[in-house]
Structure formats: structure tokens, C-alpha cells
Design a protein around this motif. Structure first.
Motif, PDB file in Angstrom:
ATOM      1  N   PRO A   1       0.801  -1.218   0.000  1.00  9.98           N
ATOM      2  CA  PRO A   1       0.000   0.000   0.000  1.00  9.98           C
ATOM      3  C   PRO A   1       0.843   1.282   0.000  1.00  9.98           C
ATOM      4  O   PRO A   1       0.471   2.262  -0.639  1.00  9.98           O
TER       5      PRO A   1
ATOM      6  N   ASP B   1      -3.448  -3.206  -6.864  1.00 12.60           N
ATOM      7  CA  ASP B   1      -4.807  -2.672  -6.724  1.00 12.60           C
ATOM      8  C   ASP B   1      -4.761  -1.165  -6.494  1.00 12.60           C
ATOM      9  O   ASP B   1      -5.526  -0.414  -7.076  1.00 12.60           O
ATOM     10  N   ILE B   2      -3.822  -0.733  -5.643  1.00 12.99           N
ATOM     11  CA  ILE B   2      -3.695   0.704  -5.382  1.00 12.99           C
ATOM     12  C   ILE B   2      -3.239   1.434  -6.640  1.00 12.99           C
ATOM     13  O   ILE B   2      -3.558   2.602  -6.843  1.00 12.99           O
TER      14      ILE B   2
ATOM     15  N   THR C   1       0.485  -7.744  -5.709  1.00 11.08           N
ATOM     16  CA  THR C   1      -0.926  -8.028  -5.437  1.00 11.08           C
ATOM     17  C   THR C   1      -1.635  -6.794  -4.897  1.00 11.08           C
ATOM     18  O   THR C   1      -2.432  -6.172  -5.597  1.00 11.08           O
ATOM     19  N   LEU C   2      -1.303  -6.390  -3.665  1.00 16.35           N
ATOM     20  CA  LEU C   2      -1.965  -5.226  -3.075  1.00 16.35           C
ATOM     21  C   LEU C   2      -1.557  -3.959  -3.790  1.00 16.35           C
ATOM     22  O   LEU C   2      -2.367  -3.107  -4.101  1.00 16.35           O
TER      23      LEU C   2
ATOM     24  N   ASN D   1      -4.288   1.096  -9.454  1.00 14.33           N
ATOM     25  CA  ASN D   1      -5.453   1.466 -10.252  1.00 14.33           C
ATOM     26  C   ASN D   1      -5.894   2.896  -9.975  1.00 14.33           C
ATOM     27  O   ASN D   1      -6.634   3.482 -10.750  1.00 14.33           O
ATOM     28  N   LEU D   2      -5.479   3.420  -8.834  1.00 13.01           N
ATOM     29  CA  LEU D   2      -5.873   4.786  -8.496  1.00 13.01           C
ATOM     30  C   LEU D   2      -5.015   5.774  -9.275  1.00 13.01           C
ATOM     31  O   LEU D   2      -3.827   5.556  -9.447  1.00 13.01           O
TER      32      LEU D   2
ATOM     33  N   GLN E   1     -11.614  -8.066   5.088  1.00 14.86           N
ATOM     34  CA  GLN E   1     -10.319  -7.622   5.600  1.00 14.86           C
ATOM     35  C   GLN E   1     -10.131  -8.039   7.055  1.00 14.86           C
ATOM     36  O   GLN E   1      -9.036  -7.957   7.599  1.00 14.86           O
TER      37      GLN E   1
ATOM     38  N   ALA F   1      -1.919 -14.943   0.117  1.00 15.68           N
ATOM     39  CA  ALA F   1      -3.149 -15.047  -0.679  1.00 15.68           C
ATOM     40  C   ALA F   1      -3.539 -13.713  -1.305  1.00 15.68           C
ATOM     41  O   ALA F   1      -4.475 -13.641  -2.088  1.00 15.68           O
ATOM     42  N   GLY F   2      -2.843 -12.637  -0.942  1.00 13.01           N
ATOM     43  CA  GLY F   2      -3.207 -11.338  -1.482  1.00 13.01           C
ATOM     44  C   GLY F   2      -4.430 -10.747  -0.807  1.00 13.01           C
ATOM     45  O   GLY F   2      -5.140  -9.936  -1.377  1.00 13.01           O
ATOM     46  N   VAL F   3      -4.687 -11.159   0.422  1.00 13.59           N
ATOM     47  CA  VAL F   3      -5.788 -10.593   1.198  1.00 13.59           C
ATOM     48  C   VAL F   3      -5.192  -9.636   2.220  1.00 13.59           C
ATOM     49  O   VAL F   3      -4.480 -10.063   3.111  1.00 13.59           O
ATOM     50  N   PRO F   4      -5.442  -8.341   2.063  1.00 10.87           N
ATOM     51  CA  PRO F   4      -4.810  -7.401   2.973  1.00 10.87           C
ATOM     52  C   PRO F   4      -5.435  -7.485   4.355  1.00 10.87           C
ATOM     53  O   PRO F   4      -6.619  -7.764   4.494  1.00 10.87           O
TER      54      PRO F   4
ATOM     55  N   VAL G   1      -4.910  -0.643   7.175  1.00  6.06           N
ATOM     56  CA  VAL G   1      -5.478  -1.127   5.920  1.00  6.06           C
ATOM     57  C   VAL G   1      -6.961  -0.749   5.810  1.00  6.06           C
ATOM     58  O   VAL G   1      -7.432  -0.302   4.767  1.00  6.06           O
TER      59      VAL G   1
END
Lengths: 393, 141
Positions: free
Chosen positions: A27, A261-262, A257-258, A264-265, A370, A99-102, A294
Motif C-alpha cells: 500500500p 490494486d492501489i 498483489t496489493l 489502479n488509483l 479484511q 493469498a493477497g488478502v490485505p 489497511v
């Protein structure tokens, strides 16, 4: 025997630190790495430095809360129980990273420590309650602040910052070691404005790294600090070294992974979110509350997008079929008294509406999920301390 | 005779197979490939990124382009003369598919997507579609 356990405890703490490094680098430096401003290596280096700065300055407040106040009797932090607590924190975070789960590392750590307190009847409910209240309030603050920014100020901030990602080739900022003194080297054809933008993106990464240090160092070292066997400063140094190892290793995965996603902003959005979330986390750390970084960051992201999506003017702009690059923004458009479409002139529902992206139950699911990693750590630790009789409780 | 088929697709092997299956079994049908953009992600970055785009429609089309290109490739490979239409929806995939399904006779969908994170944050879309779609659903694996 005690010394062996102390060493094992510190090793498990290092494992926790390693995973914290992994989960926060994504992040914090996702935007900078994603926009090709700095390399992953440089991100890891900056993350390590600023995490340490946060940990050594404000970090001890949170360590005190978790190591001395959350449980009424710190003597339950025996070396055996510490190894187990840290094992559950580190293990749960590792699953999340993999797993890419924050997951909020603070929730994970507080959960495991509270589980120990609960199983032994030593949990201080007043402290626990205060922490949990902040876990609910802080994300709501983040949501509303970011929402207001998204709705009213975003276009202005966007026009002011104006950074574009760097398509390919060399990173925007690299360090030139060829001279006597290492110095920064910037991408080819970078304008002054782009360079400023690049520094801003790196700067917010550093700010988030700092805020993470203030809040997260406690998660790795608080149980060991609770025993009173090791002083605060050596523990912080060990913890930060472990975090640094995580930054240089497993963070490569979380950046993909995480961080992805960020990425994309738009960079402006990443900056807004970083400033809002970091301000909240640092403030809470100062008063000794372990913040759920998070979740706060995610709610800020949701708030920003939702605030922006629920303005009505974007749509009328689209419907009128005019130039829709709203760079200076809807506010000006509104002030100029743009006419809303006549009744019947509006197009059918087929037009995609940005507000469709923010469905309450779907966002609730993401926030709920989360909490899976903290839940694993809490439940696992509770069942262990309650039913496995090797801890002597 | 099924003449209008909806094939929801995303970037996964399962949805490729769904389209292949639809082409094989309904060779004369009019097939619409639906792609949902801005679905939930770990930290909601995807959806907010779209919401902040200058032009939402254009940004959504850009995100969907690789999926539709892939779909056209599959149609070309299958030598089908099936007409392929494309459609983009926003937000919650299962809900978007179910809303859209009304206009079709059959939905053909892949069982699941690839990653654990998708399963955690988006859920199993095929399962929800099977449970709530107003038309028959074929689940391809």
C-alpha cells in the motif's frame, strides 16, 4: 530454558516483523512503483528507513499499550505464551500476504494478545473497548474526509498536482552512483512539474511508511516487551531489522498483489488517500492506539471514489455529449450554470453510472473480508490458550 | 432453439471455456459477451480508480478491451459465424449479470475465477448467478 525460549520468541517476532514489512510496503509504495517512479529495491530501502523513524519516535506509545495495558497482569506474557501469540500473528499475516488478502496488522496483533488475555481472564476490557471504538470511528472519519475531498476538492487538487505515470523505460528517479557523491537522476524529458510530482508520490510512500512504523512496530515486539526481559530500544531495532528483511523479500509479492490494486488509483487519489490515512494513523499512535491502517486506507479510497461518483454533474456532462475531460472539474461546470438535460432528453438507464460502483453490500463485504486474517489469529490464539494445557494457565 | 445467449466473461480460463462451449452448442445463436468492470478488489482501488476517471465510459471500455479482443479471437478460432455482441456493466458482477440476463434465453458462465483474493472479495459469481438468474444457466468447467 528461559534463554532458549527468549531466543525462540525473538525469532518469531522477527517472523512477524518480516510479514509486516511485506504487508505494508504494497500500500505505501505501490503507487510509486506502479507509476514507474522508483524501483522495488528503492521502495524497500525507503520503507525500511521511514518505518524505523516512525517506530523509534512514536512507536513506543503503542508498544506500552499492547505490552503493558491491554492485559491487567503482564506476567501472563510468559515466554511460552509469547511464542504462541507471535506465531499466530505472524502466521495469519503470512497467509494474508500469500493469498493477497490485505489485513490490518494491528487488528491481527491485538486480536491474538486479547485472546491470551481472555483465555487467562486478564484482559483489560476498558483498554480493549477503547481500541475497538477507534477501529470503528477511524475508518468512518477516513471515509468522510476522503468523501468530502472527492466530492468538492478533487478536481482542483488534481489540476494542481498533475502527474502522469511514466510509461516505460528507466524509472523517473534513480540514483547515480557514478560520481563522487551519489545524486538523483531523473527520467529523460522529465519536466520540472513531473519531477515535483514524482517526489510527491515517493514522499507519500515515505509518509505511509512512517505512519506504519508508529503503529505497527508494537505488533511484533509488544509481547516480548511485556515480559520486561528486554528493553524497548533494542527490541525496536530488532523489529525494524526484521521489517526491513520483509521489505526486501516478500514485499516483492505484495507490491504485485496489493500494490497493484492501489496502482489502479490515479496518483492524485493515491496522494489524497495516503495523507488522510497517515494523518489518522499517526494521530492514533500518538495517543497509544494501534490503528487499523489497511481498513482506514480502504475506507478512504471508498470515500474518495464515492464522493466523486455521487456528484450529479459528471453525468449531465456525459449526457450532453460535450467534451468530457473534466480536468478543472465539475465544480466550475456547476458554477457556470450548466443546464441539466430536459426531461425525456436523458438517456435510458443503459449509461454506466459511477455510483453503480459503490454498492453498500459489496463494499461491506470487502471491509468484512479484511477482518478474516485478524479473526484467524484471534480465534486460533484463543482456542490454543484455552484448551492446550502447556501454557500453565 | 436458443437464439440469444449471454456469456459473462473475465480474464480467466474458465470464461474462455464458457465462450467456446456456447459457440459449440449454440452455433446459430446471437451471443453477447458481457464484461463487468470495477468489481470489488482488495482495497477498492479498481472501482475508485474508475470513478475518478475523466471519462467513465471510455475508461470502462479500455478495461474491457482485452477481454473482448480475447473473445473475438475465440470466435475466430471456432470458425463460427456466430454474431458476437459485447456489453459492459459496472460494479458487482453477479448482480450485473443477473440484471442483464432477463434479455436472454440462456446464460453460459465459467465455474469460477482464478485467485483466492477474487473468491474472498467478489465471491463465487457463477454460484450466485445460478441461484438468482431468471433464465436457465449453463455452468461450464
Amino acid at each position: 530454558m528461559t534463554e532458549v525460549l527468549l531466543i525462540v520468541g525473538i525469532l518469531v517476532a522477527i517472523f512477524v516483523g518480516f510479514n509486516i514489512g511485506g504487508s505494508t510496503t504494497g500500500p505505501a509504495f505501490g503507487p510509486a512503483v506502479g507509476a514507474n517512479v522508483i524501483t522495488k529495491l528503492m521502495a524497500a530501502g525507503l520503507m525500511s528507513i521511514f518505518f524505523f523513524l516512525g517506530a523509534i519516535t512514536i512507536g513506543p506509545q503503542v508498544v506500552e499499550t499492547l505490552g503493558r495495558e491491554l492485559v491487567q497482569d503482564p506476567s501472563i506474557f510468559t515466554m511460552q505464551s509469547n511464542v504462541a501469540v507471535l506465531f499466530f500473528i505472524g502466521g495469519a499475516l503470512f497467509i494474508g500476504n500469500y493469498a493477497g488478502v490485505p489485513a490490518s496488522t494491528s487488528m491481527t496483533a491485538v486480536g491474538a494478545i486479547a485472546a491470551l488475555g481472555l483465555a487467562t481472564g486478564e484482559l483489560d476490557w476498558a483498554v480493549m473497548g477503547e481500541i475497538v471504538v477507534w477501529w470503528i470511528v477511524a475508518p468512518i472519519i477516513g471515509f468522510w474526509v476522503a468523501g468530502v475531498v472527492g466530492r468538492y476538492f478533487y478536481p482542483r487538487i488534481n489540476a494542481w498536482i498533475a502527474i502522469e505515470g511514466n510509461g516505460g523505460g528507466r524509472e523517473m528517479i534513480t540514483i547515480d552512483y557514478s560520481g563522487f557523491v551519489p545524486r538523483f537522476r531523473f527520467g529523460e524529458n522529465a519536466t520540472r512539474r513531473e519531477i515535483t510530482g514524482a517526489f510527491a508520490v515517493v514522499g507519500i510512500g515515505c509518509l505511509m511508511a512512517f505512519s506504519s512504523g508508529t503503529s505497527n512496530i508494537a505488533n511484533a515486539i509488544a509481547p516480548i516487551y511485556g515480559t520486561g526481559d528486554v528493553d524497548m530500544v533494542p527490541l525496536i531495532l530488532i523489529g525494524c531489522a526484521a521489517v526491513a528483511v520483509g521489505c526486501f523479500t516478500i514485499a516483492r509479492r505484495t507490491l504485485d498483489t496489493l500494490g497493484n490494486d492501489i496502482t489502479n488509483l490515479p496518483l492524485t487519489a493515491a496522494i489524497v488517500v495516503a495523507v488522510v490515512a497517515s494523518a489518522i494513523v499517526i494521530s492514533l499512535s500518538i495517543i497509544g492506539i494501534p490503528a487499523s491502517f489497511v481498513v482506514v486506507a480502504t475506507m478512504s479510497i471508498i470515500g474518495l471514489g464515492w464522493g466523486r461518483a455521487t456528484r450529479t454533474t459528471t453525468l449531465s456532462g456525459v449526457r450532453a455529449g460535450e467534451e468530457t475531460r473534466v480536468s478543472v472539474g465539475a465544480l466550475t461546470a456547476e458554477e457556470e450554470g450548466e443546464q441539466s438535460p430536459e426531461i425525456g432528453e436523458e438517456e435510458p438507464e443503459d449509461i454506466p453510472k459511477a455510483s453503480d460502483l459503490f454498492d453498500p453490500s459489496t463494499t461491506a463485504r470487502v471491509i468484512l473480508m479484511q477482518n478474516v486474517v485478524p479473526a484467524i489469529s484471534t480465534v486460533g490464539a484463543y482456542l490454543t490458550f484455552r484448551f492446550v494445557p502447556i501454557f500453565g494457565f | 432453439m436458443v437464439s440469444r445467449v449471454l456469456v459473462p466473461m473475465e480474464d480467466s480460463e474458465m470464461s474462455d471455456r464458457a465462450l467456446e462451449y456456447a459457440l459449440e452448442v449454440y452455433p446459430n445463436a446471437e451471443i453477447t459477451v458481457l464484461h463487468v468492470v470495477g468489481e470489488p478488489s482488495q482495497m477498492w482501488g479498481y472501482a475508485t480508480g474508475l470513478a475518478l476517471a475523466d471519462d467513465l465510459e471510455q475508461a470502462a471500455a479500455e478495461h474491457a478491451k482485452p477481454i473482448f479482443d480475447r473473445a473475438r479471437e475465440i470466435v475466430a478460432d471456432a470458425d463460427g459465424d456466430a454474431e458476437l455482441e459485447t456489453h459492459i456493466e459496472l460494479g458487482n458482477p453477479a448482480r450485473a449479470i443477473i440484471n442483464r440476463a432477463n434479455d436472454y434465453e440462456t446464460v453460459v458462465i465459467g465455474t469460477h475465477s482464478g485467485s483466492v483474493a477474487d473468491l474472498v472479495f467478489v465471491g463465487n459469481v457463477a454460484e450466485k448467478v445460478v441461484r438468482s438468474a431468471p433464465v436457465p444457466v449453463v455452468v461450464v468447467r
